[in-house]
Design a protein around this motif. Structure first.
Motif, PDB file in Angstrom:
ATOM      1  N   LYS A 366       6.770  -4.597  -5.408  1.00 40.72           N
ATOM      2  CA  LYS A 366       6.944  -3.293  -6.048  1.00 40.72           C
ATOM      3  C   LYS A 366       5.973  -2.260  -5.464  1.00 40.72           C
ATOM      4  O   LYS A 366       6.200  -1.061  -5.608  1.00 40.72           O
ATOM      5  N   THR A 367       4.912  -2.722  -4.848  1.00 39.47           N
ATOM      6  CA  THR A 367       3.881  -1.828  -4.301  1.00 39.47           C
ATOM      7  C   THR A 367       4.477  -0.899  -3.253  1.00 39.47           C
ATOM      8  O   THR A 367       5.272  -1.319  -2.416  1.00 39.47           O
ATOM      9  N   GLY A 368       4.085   0.374  -3.293  1.00 39.83           N
ATOM     10  CA  GLY A 368       4.558   1.350  -2.327  1.00 39.83           C
ATOM     11  C   GLY A 368       4.089   1.042  -0.913  1.00 39.83           C
ATOM     12  O   GLY A 368       3.168   0.236  -0.702  1.00 39.83           O
ATOM     13  N   PHE A 369       4.717   1.696   0.063  1.00 39.96           N
ATOM     14  CA  PHE A 369       4.411   1.428   1.470  1.00 39.96           C
ATOM     15  C   PHE A 369       4.492   2.721   2.266  1.00 39.96           C
ATOM     16  O   PHE A 369       5.400   3.529   2.073  1.00 39.96           O
ATOM     17  N   GLU A 370       3.517   2.921   3.181  1.00 42.01           N
ATOM     18  CA  GLU A 370       3.504   4.102   4.041  1.00 42.01           C
ATOM     19  C   GLU A 370       3.101   3.709   5.460  1.00 42.01           C
ATOM     20  O   GLU A 370       2.443   2.681   5.666  1.00 42.01           O
ATOM     21  N   GLY A 389      -2.397  -2.127  -0.629  1.00 39.31           N
ATOM     22  CA  GLY A 389      -2.358  -1.240  -1.770  1.00 39.31           C
ATOM     23  C   GLY A 389      -3.025  -1.885  -2.960  1.00 39.31           C
ATOM     24  O   GLY A 389      -3.671  -2.931  -2.844  1.00 39.31           O
ATOM     25  N   GLY A 393      -0.216  -0.205  -8.387  1.00 37.20           N
ATOM     26  CA  GLY A 393       0.656   0.753  -7.730  1.00 37.20           C
ATOM     27  C   GLY A 393       0.047   2.113  -7.485  1.00 37.20           C
ATOM     28  O   GLY A 393       0.712   3.004  -6.942  1.00 37.20           O
ATOM     29  N   SER A 394      -1.218   2.303  -7.839  1.00 38.18           N
ATOM     30  CA  SER A 394      -1.838   3.621  -7.684  1.00 38.18           C
ATOM     31  C   SER A 394      -2.128   3.960  -6.229  1.00 38.18           C
ATOM     32  O   SER A 394      -2.279   5.134  -5.878  1.00 38.18           O
ATOM     33  N   ARG A 395      -2.221   2.958  -5.382  1.00 36.20           N
ATOM     34  CA  ARG A 395      -2.424   3.198  -3.954  1.00 36.20           C
ATOM     35  C   ARG A 395      -1.432   2.339  -3.179  1.00 36.20           C
ATOM     36  O   ARG A 395      -1.343   1.134  -3.412  1.00 36.20           O
ATOM     37  N   PRO A 396      -0.671   2.919  -2.259  1.00 42.71           N
ATOM     38  CA  PRO A 396       0.311   2.131  -1.519  1.00 42.71           C
ATOM     39  C   PRO A 396      -0.337   1.288  -0.435  1.00 42.71           C
ATOM     40  O   PRO A 396      -1.477   1.539  -0.028  1.00 42.71           O
ATOM     41  N   HIS A 428       2.536  -6.687   4.207  1.00 45.86           N
ATOM     42  CA  HIS A 428       2.879  -5.944   2.990  1.00 45.86           C
ATOM     43  C   HIS A 428       3.523  -6.848   1.944  1.00 45.86           C
ATOM     44  O   HIS A 428       3.154  -6.798   0.768  1.00 45.86           O
ATOM     45  N   SER A 432       1.055  -7.893  -1.203  1.00 41.46           N
ATOM     46  CA  SER A 432       1.530  -7.200  -2.399  1.00 41.46           C
ATOM     47  C   SER A 432       2.062  -8.177  -3.436  1.00 41.46           C
ATOM     48  O   SER A 432       1.747  -8.063  -4.633  1.00 41.46           O
TER      49      SER A 432
END
Length: 591
Positions: A366-370, A389, A393-396, A428, A432
């Motif tokens: 579920k963790t964001g990714f960049e 991250g 979830g506050s930091r991807p 990731h 994650s």
């Protein structure tokens, strides 16, 4: 003294646990859970930066000087006490999950205690993996350290105020090493000096560390903005800049003249014994350096043969060395003009594999990714990397790509395999999913083993065909190059640190067997010089995971489901390879 008091309470709690931990229901053992939670909480107090990286903000104002003999003595006592408590449990009477926790923690404690018996703290900083580099990232306001509230800014000011003492203590310990033969190779010192000089500026506003001021939220009260801006100015001008200058001058004028000309860690006192320990620590196996070296030679031979086939398939006339020169120099392989174009190319890889991921994985993070370009201040000595991250979830999670000159970025450098390794589904997914799994004790949710973590990521490179990649033979040659790169590591890491191979010989061996520039080979070899043994985990871990998959495919036949296999490998976090194999063998009997 907080951790000593909690340890005493836990000792009393566990004094009779040998009699009470018989498990007849299969439920998790509550006394063991208490020990594991206690271990994690107490350990974070020794590693406050690690807590920040994990998204735990309780220690954001702390920076411990973690290489001093006094600190290491406290740490050794902590590990020994925890091992005493742990071994009071009867492992055979724990359920399967608790047995995994028992095995992981027991090995972790024993290895950490052994590590503290060496004097690596006499070489407290290096050019590749070092607190000063993490500190620079955090202080930029771009990575890890939060700068959202006034308290966040005050936390950093307090943490950063300790850094000059950290630098001065590092100089003290470098001098201890100078007096006893524990010194870094000259070339690594030469790489560090410009890192320290790069953040020395004439004004605070020009400093990397002024970044958080420029990013200050508009919601802050004008008085707080003025106070914080003034405090940052004072911190930079009176504390940080002089500290960085002191270390740069010390390294240049005092340390460099006595740094060693030798390459491998065997040159320091007890160096051979230390390297054997690092092999055990980093691979989580009982392999000897010689066994790993021979495995490396065998893998280099196998992959080279596959490279020859691919070269012939594209119709190239000439030997492999000429082929490498061709793809390194022909302009059609360097089509990019800007860093943004390179980032977009990696984003297109992510889009390409997305439809196929669900075939290989039942559970996704579920963790964001960049995807981001690596910051300029560290790009010259950085490799592409993934920075995790946070579980909330506050930091991807971020895939960083160092781009010094976009016009020289080669598309055959393994872009697709690099993405599979550093990003998705490599680091990731693994990190994650582990952090998101609240059923794991925290020391497993936020811990790990190099051979598993990097082994999984390298194994993911082999999934390219299944994910719809490697259709272009030049992308495939890049993937083979990445695999070759990890095989070469087994040869040159052991070669330099246990067999007398020089830096120059290692660079030459690398350039003869893979598509890499001289500058790239130099950076890689110097990395292995700085952190001996770490590079071994990639190939050793990947070989183990691939071997397990092959074994179960043969054993289970049509019952084997690759998505179930991957989910099972990832389910329990980054286990030591020997523990992973036992777990997966049990998994296979239930399919």
């Amino acid at each position: 003294m907080k951790y000593l008091l909690s340890s005493l309470c836990l000792c009393i709690l566990l004094s009779s646990c040998q009699l009470s931990n018989r498990n007849v229901t299969g439920e998790d053992n509550k006394e063991l859970a208490a020990l594991l939670d206690n271990y994690y909480e107490e350990r974070l107090q020794f590693y406050p930066i690690e807590a920040t990286i994990n998204g735990d903000e309780r220690y954001n104002d702390r920076l411990l000087i973690d290489f001093t003999d006094e600190h290491r003595s406290r740490l050794r006592s902590f590990y020994k006490n925890q091992l005493t408590y742990l071994t009071r449990f009867d492992r055979e009477n724990l359920n399967a999950n608790d047995q995994l926790s028992y095995d992981v923690l027991k090995r972790e404690l024993e290895v950490n205690i052994e590590a503290l018996g060496f004097k690596d703290n006499y070489m407290p900083l290096n050019q590749f993996s070092s607190t000063h580099l993490v500190f620079m990232q955090m202080g930029s306001g771009q990575v890890y350290q939060p700068f959202k509230t006034v308290q966040d800014y005050d936390n950093w000011l307090k943490r950063a105020s300790v850094f000059p003492a950290y630098i001065d203590s590092a100089i003290v310990y470098f001098k201890k090493g100078m007096g006893s033969g524990y010194v870094l190779p000259k070339i690594l010192v030469e790489r560090m000096i410009p890192q320290f000089r790069s953040v020395i500026t004439d004004t605070a506003a020009a400093s990397l560390f002024y970044g958080p001021v420029n990013l200050m939220p508009v919601s802050f009260d004008i008085g707080e903005k003025k106070r914080l801006s003034g405090a940052f100015n004072t911190l930079i001008v009176e504390q940080l800049t002089p500290a960085f200058r002191r270390m740069a001058n010390f390294l240049q004028n005092e340390y460099l003249p006595v740094a060693r000309s030798s390459t491998g860690i065997a040159a320091i006192p007890d160096g051979e014994k230390y390297y054997r320990f690092l092999v055990k620590q980093q691979t989580t196996t009982a392999f000897t350096p010689d066994e790993i070296y021979e495995t490396g030679l065998s893998e280099v031979k196998r992959i080279r043969a596959e490279m020859e086939k691919t070269k012939d398939a594209v119709g190239f006339k000439g030997d492999l060395k000429s082929f490498f020169a061709y793809i390194n120099t022909d302009k059609k392989f360097t089509p990019y003009k800007t860093p943004a174009e390179i980032i977009e190319a990696f984003q297109s890889i992510q889009q390409l594999i997305q439809p196929n991921l669900e075939k290989l994985f039942g559970k996704t993070p579920k963790t964001g990714f960049e995807i981001r370009q690596t910051e300029a201040f560290r790009a010259a000595s950085a490799s592409a990397e993934y920075q995790q991250g946070t579980a909330d979830g506050s930091r991807p999670g971020v895939f960083y790509v160092p781009i010094l000159d976009a016009t020289t970025f080669n598309i055959t450098s393994g872009m697709q395999s690099l993405f599979l390794h550093e990003a998705i589904p490599g680091h990731h997914y693994q990190i994650s999913l582990q952090q998101e799994n609240t059923k794991l004790p925290k020391f497993r949710r936020f811990g790990g083993n190099n051979a598993y973590i990097e082994g999984w990521a390298l194994y993911c490179e082999s999934l390219g065909n299944e994910l719809g990649l490697y259709k272009d033979p030049y992308q495939y040659i890049g993937a083979l190059g990445d695999e070759m790169h990890r095989a070469i590591r087994l040869v040159v890491d052991v070669g330099m640190h246990a067999k007398g191979m020089t830096r120059e010989e290692a660079i030459q061996y690398m350039m003869e067997n893979e598509q890499i520039s001289e500058a790239g080979a130099i950076a890689e070899i110097e990395r292995y010089m700085a952190i001996p043994g770490q590079a071994l985990g990639y190939k050793i871990g990947a070989l183990k995971i691939r071997a397990l998959r092959t074994k179960y495919e043969q054993q289970l036949g049509t019952k084997f489901k690759v998505n179930a296999f991957h989910d099972a490998v990832l389910k329990d976090g980054a286990l030591p390879l020997e523990v992973l194999e036992k777990k997966m063998d049990l998994w296979s009997t239930k399919q």
